[in-house]
Design an enzyme around this catalytic site. Structure first.
Site, PDB file in Angstrom:
ATOM      1  CB  ALA A  82      38.693  45.237  42.503  1.00 41.69           C
ATOM      2  CE1 TYR A 148      38.332  42.798  32.062  1.00 45.52           C
ATOM      3  CE2 TYR A 148      37.758  43.668  29.900  1.00 45.52           C
ATOM      4  CZ  TYR A 148      38.206  43.876  31.189  1.00 45.52           C
ATOM      5  OH  TYR A 148      38.526  45.141  31.601  1.00 45.52           O
ATOM      6  CE  LYS A 152      35.677  45.153  33.692  1.00 51.73           C
ATOM      7  NZ  LYS A 152      35.871  45.881  34.943  1.00 51.73           N
ATOM      8  CB  VAL A 192      50.843  46.105  23.054  1.00 49.69           C
ATOM      9  CG1 VAL A 192      49.996  47.331  23.258  1.00 49.69           C
ATOM     10  CG2 VAL A 192      51.642  46.246  21.801  1.00 49.69           C
ATOM     11  NE  ARG A 274      45.700  40.459  15.219  1.00 47.36           N
ATOM     12  CZ  ARG A 274      44.419  40.313  15.548  1.00 47.36           C
ATOM     13  NH1 ARG A 274      43.654  39.497  14.896  1.00 47.36           N
ATOM     14  NH2 ARG A 274      43.917  40.998  16.555  1.00 47.36           N
TER      15      ARG A 274
HETATM   16  N1  LIG Z   1      43.832  49.255  31.740  1.00 52.49           N
HETATM   17  C1  LIG Z   1      42.995  49.224  30.740  1.00 52.49           C
HETATM   18  O1  LIG Z   1      43.341  49.475  29.572  1.00 52.49           O
HETATM   19  C2  LIG Z   1      41.539  48.905  30.982  1.00 52.49           C
HETATM   20  C3  LIG Z   1      40.667  48.939  29.887  1.00 52.49           C
HETATM   21  C4  LIG Z   1      39.333  48.656  30.096  1.00 52.49           C
HETATM   22  C5  LIG Z   1      38.855  48.405  31.376  1.00 52.49           C
HETATM   23  N2  LIG Z   1      39.719  48.359  32.416  1.00 52.49           N
HETATM   24  C6  LIG Z   1      39.175  48.083  33.746  1.00 52.49           C
HETATM   25  O2  LIG Z   1      39.612  49.121  34.616  1.00 52.49           O
HETATM   26  C7  LIG Z   1      39.820  48.620  35.935  1.00 52.49           C
HETATM   27  C8  LIG Z   1      41.223  48.968  36.400  1.00 52.49           C
HETATM   28  O3  LIG Z   1      42.139  48.398  35.490  1.00 52.49           O
HETATM   29  P1  LIG Z   1      43.700  48.498  35.707  1.00 52.49           P
HETATM   30  O4  LIG Z   1      44.309  48.615  34.382  1.00 52.49           O
HETATM   31  O5  LIG Z   1      43.989  49.506  36.756  1.00 52.49           O
HETATM   32  O6  LIG Z   1      43.986  47.023  36.235  1.00 52.49           O
HETATM   33  P2  LIG Z   1      44.970  46.547  37.386  1.00 52.49           P
HETATM   34  O7  LIG Z   1      45.065  45.076  37.254  1.00 52.49           O
HETATM   35  O8  LIG Z   1      46.208  47.358  37.398  1.00 52.49           O
HETATM   36  O9  LIG Z   1      44.126  46.920  38.694  1.00 52.49           O
HETATM   37  C9  LIG Z   1      43.124  46.104  39.214  1.00 52.49           C
HETATM   38  C10 LIG Z   1      43.357  45.976  40.704  1.00 52.49           C
HETATM   39  O10 LIG Z   1      42.345  45.129  41.249  1.00 52.49           O
HETATM   40  C11 LIG Z   1      42.953  44.256  42.183  1.00 52.49           C
HETATM   41  N3  LIG Z   1      42.117  43.065  42.255  1.00 52.49           N
HETATM   42  C12 LIG Z   1      41.972  42.087  41.327  1.00 52.49           C
HETATM   43  N4  LIG Z   1      41.125  41.148  41.769  1.00 52.49           N
HETATM   44  C13 LIG Z   1      40.718  41.550  43.010  1.00 52.49           C
HETATM   45  C14 LIG Z   1      39.843  40.992  43.978  1.00 52.49           C
HETATM   46  N5  LIG Z   1      39.242  39.805  43.778  1.00 52.49           N
HETATM   47  N6  LIG Z   1      39.636  41.662  45.132  1.00 52.49           N
HETATM   48  C15 LIG Z   1      40.272  42.849  45.367  1.00 52.49           C
HETATM   49  N7  LIG Z   1      41.123  43.413  44.477  1.00 52.49           N
HETATM   50  C16 LIG Z   1      41.332  42.775  43.316  1.00 52.49           C
HETATM   51  C17 LIG Z   1      44.337  43.988  41.631  1.00 52.49           C
HETATM   52  O11 LIG Z   1      45.267  43.568  42.612  1.00 52.49           O
HETATM   53  C18 LIG Z   1      44.699  45.350  41.051  1.00 52.49           C
HETATM   54  O12 LIG Z   1      45.381  46.146  41.993  1.00 52.49           O
HETATM   55  C19 LIG Z   1      39.499  47.145  35.869  1.00 52.49           C
HETATM   56  O13 LIG Z   1      38.172  46.957  36.274  1.00 52.49           O
HETATM   57  C20 LIG Z   1      39.651  46.800  34.403  1.00 52.49           C
HETATM   58  O14 LIG Z   1      38.853  45.692  34.034  1.00 52.49           O
HETATM   59  C21 LIG Z   1      41.054  48.611  32.256  1.00 52.49           C
END
Ligand SMILES: NC(=O)c1ccc[n+]([C@@H]2O[C@H](COP(=O)([O-])OP(=O)(O)OC[C@H]3O[C@@H](n4cnc5c(N)ncnc54)[C@H](O)[C@@H]3O)[C@@H](O)[C@H]2O)c1
Length: 321
Positions: A82, A148, A152, A192, A274
């Site tokens: 999350a 962000y 992290k 993207v 950009r």
């Molecule tokens: N997708 C990427 O490329 C990427 C890259 C680097 C890091 N991340 C990290 O990986 C993790 C998952 O990313 P993702 O792409 O699946 O994102 P996502 O947004 O699809 O999933 C995050 C989930 O967390 C839930 N959420 C948000 N705030 C919340 C809260 N306060 N309480 C409870 N639930 C909450 C959202 O509803 C969502 O379902 C995240 O921590 C993100 O920061 C993702």
């Protein structure tokens, strides 16, 4: 560690990565509780896994400590996904503090109070900021200057502090660019790939911000979920790992592959100025995860994009009914 029969909480379990982790956990026959407030996640992402009877959903916020306590009681393990996204944190910086940082602290505190033994958590390659060298390995300094990434980095420090004081085992993953089915493709904060596909759907050129030489390190979400499961099963603790494909792809190359996959050969990308907040190059080293966890990406970019296309068609058909 065997996961069969284990009681596992997945925060953010209705989102992109979380829901694919849930799918893997169901295959392992774990009992899964999804903890998500659905700001971005969707119930339909869990449709398949809910059919197994092994998945329960708790709709709640990681800022709600009482519900965390009730939900985590009696659980064995936690995956923590999350968080709010980079652009949302730039728009509303306090979210990086209150959700991504304090929320993570709440999750860790609740893990300890509930006797959870190990957490596998999502950090981000954003902690590196603009890369000073490539491929970027885990020893790269925190060159981040965005909200962000700041959140992290703080989280990575909480993981260490909780492990030292309370013995909570952890692995934190610095994901590169994760893509795949279930990525939101409508509304703000679409990425993207989905923006490119959205344009192609309308027979318009994919819009590239900049000259197209910016790179991404694209990791298929199924591979990312597998990395999480391998991390939880392994005896490794207290480590950070990139989840990297070991390859960089320019936006120009990505647009070309997308055009090929969607069969719209006559369309050429369009170039526009950009966003200055975007990093120009992402290319992580995949070596540490390979040597310590045995993890490598196995899904080719072309296959991953085909999977997205097939899934988008399914969603559109469902919504048209
Ligand atoms: N997708 C990427 O490329 C990427 C890259 C680097 C890091 N991340 C990290 O990986 C993790 C998952 O990313 P993702 O792409 O699946 O994102 P996502 O947004 O699809 O999933 C995050 C989930 O967390 C839930 N959420 C948000 N705030 C919340 C809260 N306060 N309480 C409870 N639930 C909450 C959202 O509803 C969502 O379902 C995240 O921590 C993100 O920061 C993702």
């Amino acid at each position: 560690m065997e996961l069969a029969g284990k009681k596992v909480v997945v925060t953010g379990g209705a989102g992109l990565v979380g829901s694919h982790i849930v799918d893997e956990l169901v295959k392992e026959k774990a009992e899964v509780t999804v903890y998500d407030n659905f700001v971005r996640g969707k119930r339909e992402n869990l449709k398949k896994s809910l059919d197994s009877g092994l998945v329960t959903i708790v709709e709640a916020d990681i800022c709600d400590r009482e519900t965390l306590k009730k939900t985590f009681a009696g659980k064995d393990l936690c995956f923590h996904e999350a968080a709010v996204w980079l652009k949302a944190c730039q728009d509303e910086p306090r979210k990086a503090l209150e959700i991504n940082t304090t929320g993570t602290f709440n999750v860790l505190e609740t893990c300890v109070a509930s006797g959870i033994k190990k957490i596998v958590a999502a950090s981000s390659s954003s902690v590196y900021g603009d890369g000073l060298y490539f491929p970027t390995d885990e020893k790269h300094p925190f060159n981040n200057d965005l909200f962000y990434g700041a959140g992290k980095i703080a989280d990575e420090q909480w993981y260490r502090a909780f492990r030292k004081k309370y013995g909570l085992d952890f692995i934190a993953f610095r994901y590169l660019n994760i893509y795949g089915p279930r990525q939101p493709f409508l509304g703000a904060y679409t990425d993207v790939i989905m923006n490119f596909f959205n344009k192609l759907d309308e027979n318009l050129p994919p819009r590239i911000e900049g000259d197209g030489s910016q790179t991404l390190d694209l990791v298929y979400v199924g591979d990312c979920a597998r990395a999480n499961i391998m991390a939880m099963k392994s005896a490794v603790s207290g480590e950070y790992f990139n989840v990297s494909s070991g390859k960089e792809t320019t936006l120009k190359e990505l647009a070309e592959i997308l055009i090929k996959v969607s069969g719209k050969k006559d369309i050429k990308p369009e170039y526009v100025p950009r966003d200055k907040n975007l990093v120009t190059r992402r290319f992580g080293s995949a070596d540490k995860a390979k040597s310590m966890l045995g993890f490598t990406v196995t899904t080719s970019l072309e296959q991953g994009l085909k999977n997205i296309l097939a899934w988008r068609e399914e969603v559109k058909k469902r919504e048209a009914k």
